[in-house]
Design an enzyme around this catalytic site. Structure first.
Site, PDB file in Angstrom:
ATOM      1  N   HIS A 438      21.648  38.701  41.359  1.00  0.00           N
ATOM      2  CA  HIS A 438      21.230  38.399  42.903  1.00  0.00           C
ATOM      3  C   HIS A 438      20.820  36.846  42.726  1.00  0.00           C
ATOM      4  O   HIS A 438      21.306  36.000  43.707  1.00  0.00           O
ATOM      5  CB  HIS A 438      20.587  39.250  43.352  1.00  0.00           C
ATOM      6  CG  HIS A 438      21.061  40.376  43.907  1.00  0.00           C
ATOM      7  ND1 HIS A 438      20.356  41.504  44.172  1.00  0.00           N
ATOM      8  CD2 HIS A 438      22.257  40.794  44.148  1.00  0.00           C
ATOM      9  CE1 HIS A 438      21.231  42.569  44.248  1.00  0.00           C
ATOM     10  NE2 HIS A 438      22.436  42.065  44.342  1.00  0.00           N
ATOM     11  N   GLU A 667      40.245  46.252  40.507  1.00  0.00           N
ATOM     12  CA  GLU A 667      38.828  46.349  39.847  1.00  0.00           C
ATOM     13  C   GLU A 667      38.406  47.491  39.180  1.00  0.00           C
ATOM     14  O   GLU A 667      37.308  47.414  38.745  1.00  0.00           O
ATOM     15  CB  GLU A 667      37.984  45.814  41.031  1.00  0.00           C
ATOM     16  CG  GLU A 667      37.970  46.808  42.285  1.00  0.00           C
ATOM     17  CD  GLU A 667      37.335  46.577  43.297  1.00  0.00           C
ATOM     18  OE1 GLU A 667      36.288  45.261  43.388  1.00  0.00           O
ATOM     19  OE2 GLU A 667      37.564  46.746  44.449  1.00  0.00           O
ATOM     20  N   CYS A 737      39.832  37.310  42.744  1.00  0.00           N
ATOM     21  CA  CYS A 737      38.782  37.008  43.817  1.00  0.00           C
ATOM     22  C   CYS A 737      37.119  37.404  43.201  1.00  0.00           C
ATOM     23  O   CYS A 737      36.279  37.549  43.961  1.00  0.00           O
ATOM     24  CB  CYS A 737      38.995  37.690  45.221  1.00  0.00           C
ATOM     25  SG  CYS A 737      38.833  39.472  44.973  1.00  0.00           S
TER      26      CYS A 737
END
Ligand code: PEP
Ligand code: MG
Length: 781
Positions: A438, A667, A737
């Site tokens: 994060h 994914e 992406c």
């Protein structure tokens, strides 16, 4: 991974050899250096034995020693090892420097213990052959048809250690037998899986190499090697590599620390250690009613602080990044934390003790879970305790640094990152975390150059040391030379923001779409400002966060339409809600471990309302729809059936709708492996490298991917190769992406494999287009 133990009479020598090997083999190589204690000369059998035992725990050890008594000490240390340990140790007669480098390269690429030892043993042969007349090597036999290509050695230092290591690392990513012949001198052939063999080719700048490959991925290996050669073997221009390496670590105030690129850009400034107010809550009042009110006030104040920080992030970096902090806010309302704290106060505990007990209980429950992502969330909870106790003591406040500079910290919570005074923070260096942590994501959103995963070495940097933080390559240079600063800033300045709005193409003219990942209408607007060609990923699940009930069809239609309008005719790829598992939603019944399309399929009304909203917007705008977490053809077929049903419902009601292009995320490793079965059902694939890496490697999404080479782990690159081949055969377009799409180390390989769209965070669009423009794709072999 096999470790390499370097034994020398002299500690500075063993340290320098280990560092050289690490510099060439990459930061993942595991090296143990042993030299005489106390700065003198000599060898200590106990120290050698301890180093070998440490190394063996990593998966085996290859031991190299320099001369005389060092060899004897290494032999004696091996003799003292228990049989089970000794079986995993190889004492190599290879030369110290060349052997350590060759072994480290092989080890970092995942070679077996015997293969690593063979590399160390053979290193002298490579050196003897360098510049000497070529020694013919046997042509491999058996194993299918050979494919050929030729590549030119452009590197100014020829195919010496580092470029040769890149060649070997690139080869090892593929399931292929690859041999190389120096077509200019006739030396070889040599196996491209062996650094020492490749170095026997004596390939110099201008030499032409004949490369032959066969096996299941022979063609892809050739493509990747051609791309590598086109990139000049990843050498940066400047002095020869040997001159660029400086001893690692702040040994004498100078050095280079290798971490992981966290957020792009270059920053130069003085080191500033993060200062957190050390607080003690000072004990309780002894009165339950007073403690209860202190407790409630601390929770309320902490919530308020997080809310302010959240809004600051939303304003500066967008909703997507702010949502990370929503999770922390939810924790402050979590009954599993608030309840036990209140109960403890009611039972006579003081507020501080109650907070610590409740938080530790919740963190321990998560920390015991095997899933790395959840374990990282346990850390988030512990960070909250710090915040709550500070508010209890009335001394809370954002983390501080003494003056403007580069912030150094062991860790940084999302709230702390968000609360940083950006006028003071020029760059960030964090000892822990990885590119998907994060901290890294928020730093990218805020546009602050950051290096994460820098290791404990970063914590030894002395305050006010001048630092060069290179967030593009993940290095921190201590006391950098003027030249190093000039080179790095010139490279960063080359980021062609001025060209960000123009279409991107590689040097050979291959067009590549660079679009943006967004989480809301505001970010779609920003994406255009950043020069994105469109939106390649709208994470629609962010519309669901912090809500007691899902948005209805009309509300969703409004949001998607507004985003499409912001894009002014550019393509908008809407991913259906990716919720569940580690992205829980309060209003959805929990289905154990279900996430993405599987969770959505279990809630068909919610999914169909979303699909109807998308279809309505598609009547007026170039919209595509894709599905997250698809595991196999059955998932995809079921999702497309829901799309068809949504279309029929709108038709029956006489509502205008379009026919959006349909794609799927890749994914989940099973989806990559079965890409050929998925391809006929879609117009495009969009590879989510974040989750693909996590699930392929059983790696923590928050941490650095272990063993990543050139930005992608070879196993993930292998899966991308499978996906691209299936796509090529079916005429399906491939986008990426995940975070790898913005990684300049990964971009050349992705494009060489056939990826033609990169979707990245808005602020990274300009740099990504710049990286694309540097790539020269190989022509047909
Ligand atoms: C990915 O997994 O790479 C991806 C783009 O999806 P997300 O990051 O939203 O999980
Ligand atoms: Mg994902």
């Amino acid at each position: 991974m096999v470790a390499v133990v370097v034994v020398s009479h002299s500690a500075p020598v063993s340290d320098a050899v280990a560092e050289l090997a690490r510099a060439i083999a990459g930061p993942d190589a595991v090296l143990e250096a042993v030299g005489a204690a106390g700065g003198g000369l000599g060898t200590d059998v106990a120290a050698v034995r301890a180093a070998i035992e440490r190394a063996v725990t990593r998966g085996g050890a290859v031991v190299l020693a320099d001369i005389g008594s060092a060899v004897a000490a290494a032999r004696e240390a091996c003799g003292l090892l228990p049989a089970g340990v000794a079986a995993r140790v190889r004492l190599s007669p290879g030369p110290l420097v060349e052997g350590a480098v060759a072994a480290a390269v092989a080890a970092a690429a995942g070679a077996t213990l015997d293969a690593v030892a063979a590399e160390a043993d053979g290193a002298l042969g490579a050196k003897a052959a360098d510049g000497a007349p070529p020694t013919p090597q046997p042509e491999p036999t058996g194993g299918g048809d050979w494919l050929d290509c030729r590549i030119l050695v452009t590197s100014p230092v020829g195919l010496h250690a580092r470029p040769a290591a890149r060649l070997v690392q690139t080869t090892l990513a593929w399931d292929a037998e690859v041999v190389v012949l120096n077509a200019t001198t006739g030396a070889g052939p040599a196996s491209a899986r062996s650094l020492t063999a490749i170095q026997t080719l004596g390939a110099m700048q201008g030499h032409e190499l004949a490369v032959r490959a066969r096996g299941p991925q022979g063609a892809m290996a050739l493509e990747a090697l051609q791309a590598l050669a086109a990139r000049g073997f990843d050498e940066v221009t400047g002095p020869p590599p040997s001159m660029r390496f400086v001893p690692a670590g702040p040994v004498d105030g100078r050095g280079l620390i290798r971490g992981v690129p966290g957020a792009p850009g270059v920053a130069v400034g003085e080191a500033r250690r993060l200062r957190r107010t050390v607080v003690r809550d000072g004990g309780g009042s002894g009165d339950s009613a007073v403690e209860r009110s202190r407790l409630d006030r601390a929770f309320a104040a902490a919530r308020e602080e997080l809310r302010v920080a959240r809004d600051a992030v939303a304003a500066q970096a967008g909703e997507e990044h702010a949502a990370i902090m929503d999770a922390q806010l939810l924790l402050l309302e979590d009954e599993a934390i608030v309840g036990p704290a209140r109960d403890a106060v009611a039972a006579g505990a003081d507020a501080g003790g109650a907070i610590r007990g409740a938080v530790e209980g919740a963190a321990a429950r998560l920390g015991s879970v095997e899933d790395g992502y959840l374990r990282a969330r346990a850390e988030d909870i512990r960070q909250l305790a710090r915040l709550l106790i500070a508010h209890l003591a009335g001394v809370a406040g954002p983390p501080r640094i003494r003056g403007r500079g580069i912030l150094i910290a062991a860790d940084l919570s999302p709230a702390e990152t968000a609360a940083l005074d950006l006028s003071m923070v020029e760059g960030i260096v964090v000892a822990g975390g990885g590119p998907m942590s994060h901290t890294a994501i928020i730093a990218r959103g805020l546009g602050v150059p950051a290096v994460v995963g820098a290791g404990d070495m970063a914590l030894t940097i002395v305050e006010e040391t001048m630092l060069l933080v290179d967030g593009d390559v993940g290095t921190v240079t201590l006391d950098p030379s003027d030249r190093a600063v000039a080179e790095a800033t010139a490279r960063a300045a080359r980021t062609p923001d001025a060209l960000a709005g123009a279409a991107a193409a590689t040097r050979d003219g291959t067009a590549v779409t660079v679009s943006a990942n967004v989480a809301g209408v505001g970010e779609a607007r920003d994406a255009v400002a950043h020069g994105a060609d469109g939106v390649g990923l709208f994470r629609t699940e962010f519309l669901l966060m912090n809500r007691a009930a899902p948005p209805d069809e009309d509300e969703q239609e409004g949001a998607y339409r507004a985003a499409a309008e912001e894009l002014g005719g550019r393509r908008l790829v809407l991913r259906t809600f990716d919720a569940g598992d580690d992205k829980p939603l309060p209003f959805l019944d929990a289905i154990p471990r279900a996430r993405g399309i599987r969770l959505a399929l279990a809630h068909p009304e919610l999914l169909r309302a979303q699909l109807r909203a998308i279809l309505r917007v598609a009547a007026d705008h170039p919209v595509a729809v894709m599905f997250p977490m698809v595991g196999d053809a059955a998932d995809l077929t079921a999702a497309i059936a829901e799309l068809d049903r949504a279309g029929s419902e709108l038709d029956a009601a006489g509502v205008r709708r379009g026919a959006p292009e349909v794609g799927t995320m890749i994914e989940v490793p099973s989806a990559a492996i079965h890409a050929a079965e998925l391809a006929p059902r879609v117009a495009f694939f969009s590879i989510g490298t974040n989750d693909l890496t996590r699930y392929t490697l059983a790696a923590d999404r928050e941490a650095a991917a272990p063993g990543a080479v050139g930005g992608l782990h070879p196993a993930v690159a292998h899966l991308v190769g499978i996906v691209c081949r299936a796509a090529r055969e079916a005429g399906v377009r491939v986008a990426v992406c995940g975070e790898a799409a913005a990684d300049p180390r990964a971009i050349p390989g992705l494009l060489a494999l056939g990826v033609r769209e990169l979707s990245v965070a808005g602020p990274a669009v300009g740099a990504t287009k710049g990286a694309v423009r540097d790539v020269l794709l190989p022509g047909p072999a």
